[in-house]
Write a protein that holds these residues in place. Sequence first.
Motif, mmCIF file in Angstrom:
data_model
loop_
_atom_site.group_PDB
_atom_site.id
_atom_site.type_symbol
_atom_site.label_atom_id
_atom_site.label_comp_id
_atom_site.label_asym_id
_atom_site.label_seq_id
_atom_site.Cartn_x
_atom_site.Cartn_y
_atom_site.Cartn_z
ATOM 1 N N ALA A 104 0.280 5.155 -14.732
ATOM 2 C CA ALA A 104 -0.845 4.419 -14.151
ATOM 3 C C ALA A 104 -0.342 2.994 -14.818
ATOM 4 C CB ALA A 104 -2.397 4.481 -14.505
ATOM 5 N N GLU A 105 -0.481 1.757 -14.220
ATOM 6 C CA GLU A 105 -0.114 0.725 -14.630
ATOM 7 C C GLU A 105 -1.364 -0.442 -14.675
ATOM 8 O OE1 GLU A 105 3.376 -0.710 -12.549
ATOM 9 O OE2 GLU A 105 4.739 0.806 -13.553
ATOM 10 N N ALA B 86 0.839 -1.306 0.077
ATOM 11 C CA ALA B 86 -0.057 -0.152 -0.014
ATOM 12 C C ALA B 86 0.909 1.335 -0.068
ATOM 13 C CB ALA B 86 -0.998 0.021 1.190
ATOM 14 N N ARG B 87 1.854 1.301 0.737
ATOM 15 C CA ARG B 87 2.893 2.505 0.822
ATOM 16 C C ARG B 87 3.438 2.753 -0.508
ATOM 17 N NH1 ARG B 87 4.377 0.186 5.765
ATOM 18 N NH2 ARG B 87 6.315 -0.560 4.824
ATOM 19 N N THR B 88 3.989 1.538 -1.207
ATOM 20 C CA THR B 88 4.624 1.708 -2.543
ATOM 21 C C THR B 88 3.693 2.181 -3.548
ATOM 22 O OG1 THR B 88 5.976 -0.089 -1.990
ATOM 23 C CG2 THR B 88 6.063 0.618 -4.492
ATOM 24 N N ARG B 89 2.424 1.629 -3.472
ATOM 25 C CA ARG B 89 1.333 2.119 -4.497
ATOM 26 C C ARG B 89 0.934 3.651 -4.199
ATOM 27 N NH1 ARG B 89 -4.041 -0.024 -2.553
ATOM 28 N NH2 ARG B 89 -3.779 1.606 -1.208
ATOM 29 N N ASP B 90 1.060 4.079 -3.156
ATOM 30 C CA ASP B 90 0.600 5.475 -2.636
ATOM 31 C C ASP B 90 1.574 6.397 -3.033
ATOM 32 O OD1 ASP B 90 -1.869 4.516 -1.880
ATOM 33 O OD2 ASP B 90 -1.254 4.748 0.264
ATOM 34 N N GLU B 91 2.956 5.864 -2.855
ATOM 35 C CA GLU B 91 3.979 6.841 -3.218
ATOM 36 C C GLU B 91 4.160 7.072 -4.758
ATOM 37 O OE1 GLU B 91 7.568 4.727 -1.352
ATOM 38 O OE2 GLU B 91 6.962 5.367 0.714
ATOM 39 N N ARG B 92 3.865 6.093 -5.688
ATOM 40 C CA ARG B 92 4.002 6.031 -6.992
ATOM 41 C C ARG B 92 2.863 6.952 -7.475
ATOM 42 N NH1 ARG B 92 6.329 2.652 -10.348
ATOM 43 N NH2 ARG B 92 4.716 2.776 -11.932
ATOM 44 N N ARG B 93 1.751 6.898 -6.639
ATOM 45 C CA ARG B 93 0.464 7.874 -7.190
ATOM 46 C C ARG B 93 0.930 9.309 -6.842
ATOM 47 N NH1 ARG B 93 -4.680 4.345 -4.803
ATOM 48 N NH2 ARG B 93 -4.644 2.720 -6.394
ATOM 49 N N ARG B 94 1.638 9.355 -5.630
ATOM 50 C CA ARG B 94 1.846 10.881 -5.291
ATOM 51 C C ARG B 94 2.795 11.507 -6.288
ATOM 52 N NH1 ARG B 94 1.044 9.076 0.074
ATOM 53 N NH2 ARG B 94 3.394 8.505 0.146
#
Length: 213
Positions: A137-138, A124-132
């Motif tokens: 989008a992948e 979840a952290r990695t996903r949120d960091e990528r979004r920020r």
Amino acid sequence: MNTEPAGRRARLEKKVEITDPRAIRALAHAARLEVISELYSTQVSRTATELAAQTGLTPSAMSYHLRALQKWGIVVPAPTEGDARERRWKAAGTDFAINSGGGAASPVVDLELDAFRRRAAAYARTRDERRRAGAPAEAPTAVVLASELLYLTREQQADLTRRLFALLGEYELDDPHRIPEGAERMAAMWSLIPDDRTVARIAPEVASGPAET
């Protein structure tokens, strides 16, 4: 961590089963369970330094845990690759199981659940960091968490366990050193446990519908 030799890749099977209560208690440590999962799942040897980086420990602390696992026959030294000064370790078999003989192994279960929570939180952290960061989008990664209540006979329980392990075995790598391009490392966890909570039993006449008059 418990796997059965059904539908597995072509290799000799060696199941390491832990029954000694002292050994089970010795496994009640997050780092040791991480090591077992890594070495048995990948069937690849690792150094204490490599495993330490994965678990957040120092290499010396990891060496201590590896020696403790070696004491119970869970891991063994592996042939050295490259730098002969650093010892390598591998799984003592192809499959690992804890058999408490019906006794409680709750510390180990708690640690396994904690490991799942850490994996989920890290994802979840990695996903949120990528979004920020505005990363492109992948395609969504398959993240599944499901629960089901079943009524199974002992024979059905054994059959379901066998079939699930056989299905998982179909997706194991033929060669753990050759990972297909584009493959993601996925952690799979499933459980089958009696639900002994008190629930109202459905009366036979209700289950089969109203009786005809």
